[in-house]
Scaffold this active site. Structure first.
Site, PDB file in Angstrom:
ATOM      1  N   ALA A  26       4.747  -6.385-126.923  1.00  7.33           N
ATOM      2  CA  ALA A  26       4.691  -4.978-126.525  1.00  7.33           C
ATOM      3  C   ALA A  26       6.057  -4.333-126.675  1.00  7.33           C
ATOM      4  O   ALA A  26       7.072  -4.914-126.276  1.00  7.33           O
ATOM      5  CB  ALA A  26       4.203  -4.855-125.088  1.00  7.33           C
ATOM      6  N   ASP A  29      -5.353  -1.067-111.913  1.00  5.82           N
ATOM      7  CA  ASP A  29      -6.188  -2.249-111.719  1.00  5.82           C
ATOM      8  C   ASP A  29      -5.936  -3.231-112.862  1.00  5.82           C
ATOM      9  O   ASP A  29      -5.533  -2.839-113.963  1.00  5.82           O
ATOM     10  CB  ASP A  29      -7.665  -1.849-111.702  1.00  5.82           C
ATOM     11  CG  ASP A  29      -8.562  -2.962-111.183  1.00  5.82           C
ATOM     12  OD1 ASP A  29      -8.037  -3.902-110.554  1.00  5.82           O
ATOM     13  OD2 ASP A  29      -9.783  -2.879-111.400  1.00  5.82           O
ATOM     14  N   LEU A  59      11.278  -9.744-117.022  1.00  6.00           N
ATOM     15  CA  LEU A  59      11.812 -11.050-116.646  1.00  6.00           C
ATOM     16  C   LEU A  59      10.727 -11.996-116.156  1.00  6.00           C
ATOM     17  O   LEU A  59      10.924 -13.212-116.132  1.00  6.00           O
ATOM     18  CB  LEU A  59      12.874 -10.885-115.549  1.00  6.00           C
ATOM     19  CG  LEU A  59      14.102 -10.046-115.895  1.00  6.00           C
ATOM     20  CD1 LEU A  59      15.040  -9.972-114.693  1.00  6.00           C
ATOM     21  CD2 LEU A  59      14.828 -10.612-117.106  1.00  6.00           C
TER      22      LEU A  59
END
Length: 615
Positions: free
Chosen positions: A328, A384, A334
């Site tokens: 992405a 969600d 991290l």
């Protein structure tokens, strides 16, 4: 190609199928019982009770799957049942679903039990429902004709608009009295008239409302549609407890965009009593045609069915696309390795094997944070997630750089296997899937002055609504928030969230000497769960445009007193009001609590005269 037997000769096959369906029926009975309780708790104003049954309901499905699996293992040694018997089990199950009112949910339950018992390398598509076997079209509640999926009202031919809406409200039989229903109905009719203007009334002019209320947060929603000619308009009326303790109609929502936000993936699931859930989904798709069925099922609390449909949609998209999964774009996290398919509007998040400093967490702790979000009230400000295990992707669709990322940062989360078509697959052992959004840091960097203003207002409002719901985001950097297509700012990085009531809100101590004052390091003691709002300026106000907008709209953000006031209210048991629509849409702001709505005559039968207003 299917190899089903011509004869169903096994009694065990029938008994197993019956046991599995009994397990589903028990699950759905308990699921509906929660909706019955929701109505009682809403009427009583038992907000903590509503939150509790909402949390409890999320665990129901897995509990029933586990329970059914144990019964099948104990009574039928299910893991060692022969292939031919499994094929007969599925056929018997299909027969049992012929007149069932929730066949699509029961098929998904069958898949869940089957895949729990059998290892993924063993079960095959003949054993489970890869596609629906029973149609959900035109299922009717013939046993209880007085409880249809929706009710139809004809304001142009009977009572007129005011009497029609009054009848709609009364049909839900709420036990708590209304503060002033005539006043509120007047507001509804006035708002409908203002929205539609000079709309010619067609012979088929009517209003449909779903037969059950939709409960969420501290509201009960009437959901419906207005039909006029060949056009369909959405309708939603939230019912709240007013300041007097009696019920009020808070507004009426008449735009598709408003309904899309109401049913957004950023909100908690509704509690709705549905005999025929597929009919509810069909109705809702009619007023929200852009909304995937998977998302509608999920918003109704049927998240396993939503997951099932999402995965089917995903496989269909894979089959009809050729682009590759890539890392992405944006700042690397991290904790999560994030990848995406550019042609598909979702991101896939996998927990890394090792977390570099300064992160101090574990895989199980991260998963517990995501589960917390699933069970908590997301108040329209947290995305969600769909959680999957052992997902097989075609290796040929993975960009080489993405494969290297996995092998370097999450090797324990992948394995390679041979697909049934002979190709290679990469199996991801655990993955979260979320809607793809524009990262807020990019939105603020590239946006116009007006967009920066909007983004900052939304960011501050999002944080304030989250802490009012007892969620402290932890890592509040702009990169951990996204902007939805409706322009709302949403939080989506959950590995550091905490309950606000577990946090210690502190002022930065005054330095005791010049050395402490000039120190570039934190010289005072910081304990776990300590929050220092004054220090948030450092990482939030760096950009001049952002900083100026922030101080104009959210100067109190850096005042510990603001944070402490929210914590104090939570500790006192207060449950905040959250609205999935603009404050300006509320009747109390739109017309004023004391405003008298104009008198509205009943709508007459259509004739050959000039165009008339709806109200």
């Amino acid at each position: 190609m299917s190899h089903f037997p011509k004869l169903l000769s096994s009694q065990i096959a029938y008994d197993v199928a019956r046991t599995m369906l009994d397990g589903f029926d028990k699950h759905y009975r308990l699921f509906r019982e929660v909706s019955h309780q929701a109505k009682l708790k809403f009427e009583a104003g038992d907000w903590h009770g509503l939150q509790q049954i909402q949390r409890d309901r999320i665990a129901f499905y897995n509990e029933r799957v586990r329970e059914s699996s144990v019964i099948l293992e104990d009574e039928y040694d299910a893991e060692n049942i022969e292939d031919e018997i499994w094929q007969q089990i599925k056929l018997h199950y299909i027969g049992l679903l012929t007149n069932h009112h929730q066949p699509e949910l029961a098929e998904t339950f069958f898949n869940s039990v089957c895949t729990r018992i059998l290892h993924r390398s063993y079960f095959n598509n003949d054993f489970i429902f890869v596609r629906p076997a029973i149609s959900t079209e035109y299922i009717e509640n013939e046993e209880s004709p007085t409880r249809p999926t929706f009710r139809a009202y004809y304001p142009g031919s009977r009572e007129g608009m005011a009497a029609c809406f009054e009848r709609i409200v009364h049909n839900f039989q709420l036990e708590r009295p209304f503060e002033d229903l005539q006043r509120d109905i007047g507001y509804v009719v006035r708002a409908v008239g203002e929205h539609f203007g000079d709309l010619r009334i067609a012979p088929n002019f009517q209003i449909h409302t779903l037969s059950s209320l939709f409960f969420r947060n501290k509201a009960a929603f009437i959901i419906g549609r207005i039909l006029n000619g060949d056009r369909t308009f959405p309708l939603a009326i939230p019912i709240l407890h007013g300041p007097s303790g009696k019920l009020v109609l808070d507004t009426v929502l008449l735009k598709k965009e408003q309904l899309l936000i109401l049913f957004s993936f950023t909100h908690s699931y509704f509690m709705v009593d549905m005999e025929i859930p597929s009919a509810y989904v069909t109705f809702l798709r009619d007023i929200m045609p852009r909304k995937p069925r998977a998302e509608i099922y999920t918003s109704l609390g049927l998240q396993k069915q939503g997951k099932n449909l999402f995965y089917r949609d995903f496989l269909h998209h894979l089959q009809h696309s050729s682009d590759k999964f890539i890392v992405a774009p944006g700042i690397r996290g991290l904790v999560m390795l994030v990848f995406t398919l550019p042609s598909y509007p979702y991101v896939f998040k996998v927990i890394r094997d090792v977390f570099p400093a300064p992160k101090e967490t574990t895989r199980e702790l991260v998963k517990s944070k995501y589960q917390l979000v699933k069970q908590h009230d997301r108040v329209g400000r947290m995305a969600d997630t769909l959680e999957y295990s052992d997902v097989a992707f075609p290796l040929s669709r993975f960009d080489e750089a993405l494969v290297r990322e996995f092998e370097q940062h999450a090797p324990s989360m992948i394995e390679y296997q041979r697909a049934k078509d002979g190709g290679e697959e990469i199996v991801v052992r655990h993955v979260y899937i979320e809607r793809r959004m524009t990262p807020l840091n990019i939105y603020l960097q590239e946006g116009s002055d007006a967009q920066v203003e909007h983004g900052v207002i939304e960011y501050g409002n999002a944080i304030k609504e989250l802490i009012a719901a007892n969620i402290f985001p932890g890592d509040m950097l702009y990169k951990n928030f996204g902007v939805t297509r409706h322009g709302r700012v949403v939080f989506y990085d959950y590995d550091e969230i905490e309950y606000l009531t577990d946090c210690n809100i502190r002022h930065v101590p005054q330095p005791r000497n010049e050395e402490e004052e000039m120190s570039g390091e934190v010289w005072y003691t910081v304990r776990p769960h300590d929050i220092f709002p004054e220090t948030f300026r450092t990482f939030l106000l760096g950009d001049p445009r952002v900083g100026a907008a922030f101080l104009r709209h959210h100067a109190d953000f850096f005042d510990p007193a603001m944070w402490q006031s929210h914590k104090d209210r939570l500790l006192a048991g207060h449950v905040h009001d959250f609205f999935a629509y603009h404050a300006s849409d509320r009747f109390i702001h739109r017309y004023g609590a004391a405003a008298e709505p104009p008198a509205t005559p009943p709508v007459k039968q259509p004739d050959a005269g000039p165009a008339r207003r709806v109200a």
